[in-house]
Motif scaffolding. Structure first.
Motif, PDB file in Angstrom:
ATOM      1  N   SER A 235      80.179  69.454 -60.417  1.00 23.87           N
ATOM      2  CA  SER A 235      80.082  70.906 -60.529  1.00 23.87           C
ATOM      3  C   SER A 235      78.872  71.438 -59.772  1.00 23.87           C
ATOM      4  CB  SER A 235      79.994  71.308 -62.001  1.00 23.87           C
ATOM      5  OG  SER A 235      78.803  70.786 -62.575  1.00 23.87           O
ATOM      6  N   VAL A 236      79.022  72.658 -59.264  1.00 25.65           N
ATOM      7  CA  VAL A 236      77.916  73.371 -58.622  1.00 25.65           C
ATOM      8  C   VAL A 236      77.891  74.785 -59.193  1.00 25.65           C
ATOM      9  CG1 VAL A 236      76.931  74.241 -56.480  1.00 25.65           C
ATOM     10  CG2 VAL A 236      78.129  72.039 -56.495  1.00 25.65           C
TER      11      VAL A 236
ATOM     12  N   GLU B  91      72.370  74.617 -59.627  1.00 26.32           N
ATOM     13  CA  GLU B  91      72.457  73.393 -60.420  1.00 26.32           C
ATOM     14  C   GLU B  91      73.707  72.633 -60.004  1.00 26.32           C
ATOM     15  OE1 GLU B  91      71.523  73.557 -64.612  1.00 26.32           O
ATOM     16  OE2 GLU B  91      71.031  75.689 -64.399  1.00 26.32           O
ATOM     17  N   ALA B  92      73.565  71.321 -59.824  1.00 27.15           N
ATOM     18  CA  ALA B  92      74.694  70.516 -59.364  1.00 27.15           C
ATOM     19  C   ALA B  92      74.691  69.168 -60.068  1.00 27.15           C
ATOM     20  CB  ALA B  92      74.631  70.319 -57.855  1.00 27.15           C
ATOM     21  N   THR B  93      75.882  68.610 -60.195  1.00 28.75           N
ATOM     22  CA  THR B  93      76.031  67.257 -60.730  1.00 28.75           C
ATOM     23  C   THR B  93      76.782  66.418 -59.711  1.00 28.75           C
ATOM     24  OG1 THR B  93      78.131  67.756 -61.830  1.00 28.75           O
ATOM     25  CG2 THR B  93      76.111  68.126 -63.096  1.00 28.75           C
TER      26      THR B  93
ATOM     27  N   ARG C 260      68.519  70.340 -59.924  1.00 30.82           N
ATOM     28  CA  ARG C 260      68.355  71.786 -60.054  1.00 30.82           C
ATOM     29  C   ARG C 260      67.254  72.251 -59.113  1.00 30.82           C
ATOM     30  NH1 ARG C 260      65.270  75.505 -63.286  1.00 30.82           N
ATOM     31  NH2 ARG C 260      66.480  77.376 -63.817  1.00 30.82           N
ATOM     32  N   ALA C 261      67.493  73.397 -58.469  1.00 27.85           N
ATOM     33  CA  ALA C 261      66.469  73.996 -57.603  1.00 27.85           C
ATOM     34  C   ALA C 261      66.498  75.501 -57.782  1.00 27.85           C
ATOM     35  CB  ALA C 261      66.722  73.631 -56.145  1.00 27.85           C
ATOM     36  N   VAL C 262      65.326  76.099 -57.704  1.00 25.51           N
ATOM     37  CA  VAL C 262      65.210  77.548 -57.805  1.00 25.51           C
ATOM     38  C   VAL C 262      64.473  78.049 -56.565  1.00 25.51           C
ATOM     39  CG1 VAL C 262      64.319  79.496 -59.121  1.00 25.51           C
ATOM     40  CG2 VAL C 262      65.172  77.461 -60.321  1.00 25.51           C
ATOM     41  N   VAL C 263      65.121  78.973 -55.857  1.00 24.20           N
ATOM     42  CA  VAL C 263      64.545  79.554 -54.644  1.00 24.20           C
ATOM     43  C   VAL C 263      64.268  81.029 -54.899  1.00 24.20           C
ATOM     44  CG1 VAL C 263      64.938  80.101 -52.213  1.00 24.20           C
ATOM     45  CG2 VAL C 263      65.770  77.932 -53.166  1.00 24.20           C
ATOM     46  N   GLU C 264      63.105  81.474 -54.503  1.00 27.56           N
ATOM     47  CA  GLU C 264      62.742  82.876 -54.662  1.00 27.56           C
ATOM     48  C   GLU C 264      62.722  83.537 -53.290  1.00 27.56           C
ATOM     49  OE1 GLU C 264      60.157  84.495 -58.067  1.00 27.56           O
ATOM     50  OE2 GLU C 264      58.787  84.274 -56.362  1.00 27.56           O
TER      51      GLU C 264
END
Length: 389
Positions: A7-8, A22-24, A45-49
């Motif tokens: 999943s993405v 978030e990805a598996t 998981r990654a968070v981009v601002e």
């Protein structure tokens, strides 16, 4: 490594400026197989601002007849829409991005709702009587005595309505001619608004409003190409001197002061040809001489403009363009310039290169794809991204 993506999920926060992914994935094991485990699930998981600057931006776009060829007008509209998508994504509530549009031909359309910007004696000129079965579309002549290179307001220097009279190259006055001001008439159009393009869209934070203005752009034939006038109107759109003039609200906050540290003022100026007064060959091989000399433009005809040849007129228009560029840059406006297609010659490319705030702000786009990529590049430069998680 033989992993299978699962999943993405992508989610947005903070008005689309914070993007979480978030990805598996299922990955095969090697050493763990001896323990009976053939695979393992991996989570990431990654968070981009994304930081979108607060801007007031004027898009000064060539809407002359040559933009009809090779669907250049379509590429320009797509490029402009893509830039809006970058700076104001659909659903965004960001009120710090203000964008306006200045389509130009051999004149600029301020919109018929601004008839009060005309000289009082000229307001009678735009009556139904003068325009017969047509009506004043909103285009204006260039102001004289340096007014075409200034940001003086209409209260300080009123405008004169653009009015292409009935003549041998534009026979529309009954009973010898008829009015045909459809865009599809192209060079064969007739009427007092011949060569007048779509109206300006003033600075707006409304995504739909600026996209509507972009959708209305079309290639309008006759008259020539006067990028200096488009540039001057782009300046007026960004000049604090015009605060409250555009929307008749003295308390309006737009445009903000030049020295406001919270706002970047940006002009993007694009052409697919050289600055010129056009001489339509259908009324005879004038080549810039004779009683007409050229089509009618915001400067009138060639002889009215006061120059002995089309080349001399072009050099003068280029000089006015260059001076306006310098004035805008001196006031802190960042300028991006583009020459588009195969038509802009070396002189035009040099003119636009020197107008840009720096060499990286100039783009020559030989093809439609190159133009779209140039707009993408500007958008990417304006938007900064960093990984915060």
């Amino acid at each position: 490594l033989g992993a299978t993506l699962g999943s993405v999920e992508v989610s947005y926060a903070n008005n689309f400026t914070r993007i979480s992914i978030e990805a598996t994935a299922t990955a095969p094991t090697y050493f763990a197989k001896i323990l009976g485990t053939d695979s393992v699930e991996v989570n990431a998981r990654a968070v981009v601002e994304r930081t979108i600057p607060a801007v007031e931006m004027a898009l000064v776009m060539d809407n002359t007849g040559s933009m009809r060829s090779s669907n250049k007008i379509g590429a320009m509209k797509q490029a402009a829409r893509d830039l809006i998508d970058i700076l104001k994504p659909e659903g965004s509530l960001n009120d710090d991005v203000w964008i306006g549009l200045v389509p130009y031909t051999a004149t600029v359309n301020i919109g018929p709702q601004h008839a009060d910007w005309l000289h009082p004696n000229d307001r009678v000129h735009v009556s139904k009587i003068d325009f017969l079965t047509s009506s004043w579309k909103g285009c204006v002549e260039a102001r004289k005595l340096g007014g075409d290179e200034s940001d003086l307001t209409p209260a300080e220097a009123p405008f004169i309505a653009y009015y292409y009279g009935s003549d041998v190259d534009n026979r529309w006055w009954p009973p010898t001619g008829t009015i045909d001001e459809r865009n599809s008439a192209e060079n064969n159009g007739r009427g007092p608004n011949l060569g007048c393009g779509p109206p300006i869209t003033f600075l707006t934070s409304d995504r739909d409003e600026i996209l509507l203005g972009i959708d209305k752009m079309l290639p309008w034939h006759r008259g020539g190409t006067l990028g200096n006038l488009g540039l001057s109107w782009g300046w007026r759109m960004l000049s604090p001197r015009w605060r409250g003039v555009w929307d008749n609200d003295p308390a309006s906050a737009r445009p903000v002061d030049y020295n406001d540290p919270a706002i970047d003022k940006i002009a993007i100026v694009m052409t697919d040809g050289q600055n010129q007064l056009y001489d339509w060959p259908d009324h005879g091989p004038n080549n810039g001489v004779g009683p007409l000399g050229s089509d009618f433009s915001a400067y009138g005809r060639l002889q009215t403009f006061g120059f002995p040849s089309l080349d001399a007129a072009r050099r003068e228009v280029d000089s006015r363009f260059a001076r306006t560029c310098q004035t805008m840059k001196a006031n802190g406006i960042q300028i991006y310039t583009m020459t588009f297609g195969a038509t802009p010659d070396r002189d035009t490319q040099a003119l636009y290169r020197h107008c840009a705030s720096n060499s990286d702000n100039y783009f020559h786009a030989p093809s439609n794809d190159d133009l779209i990529e140039a707009f993408h590049t500007i958008g990417r430069r304006l938007v900064t991204q960093r990984i915060v998680e």
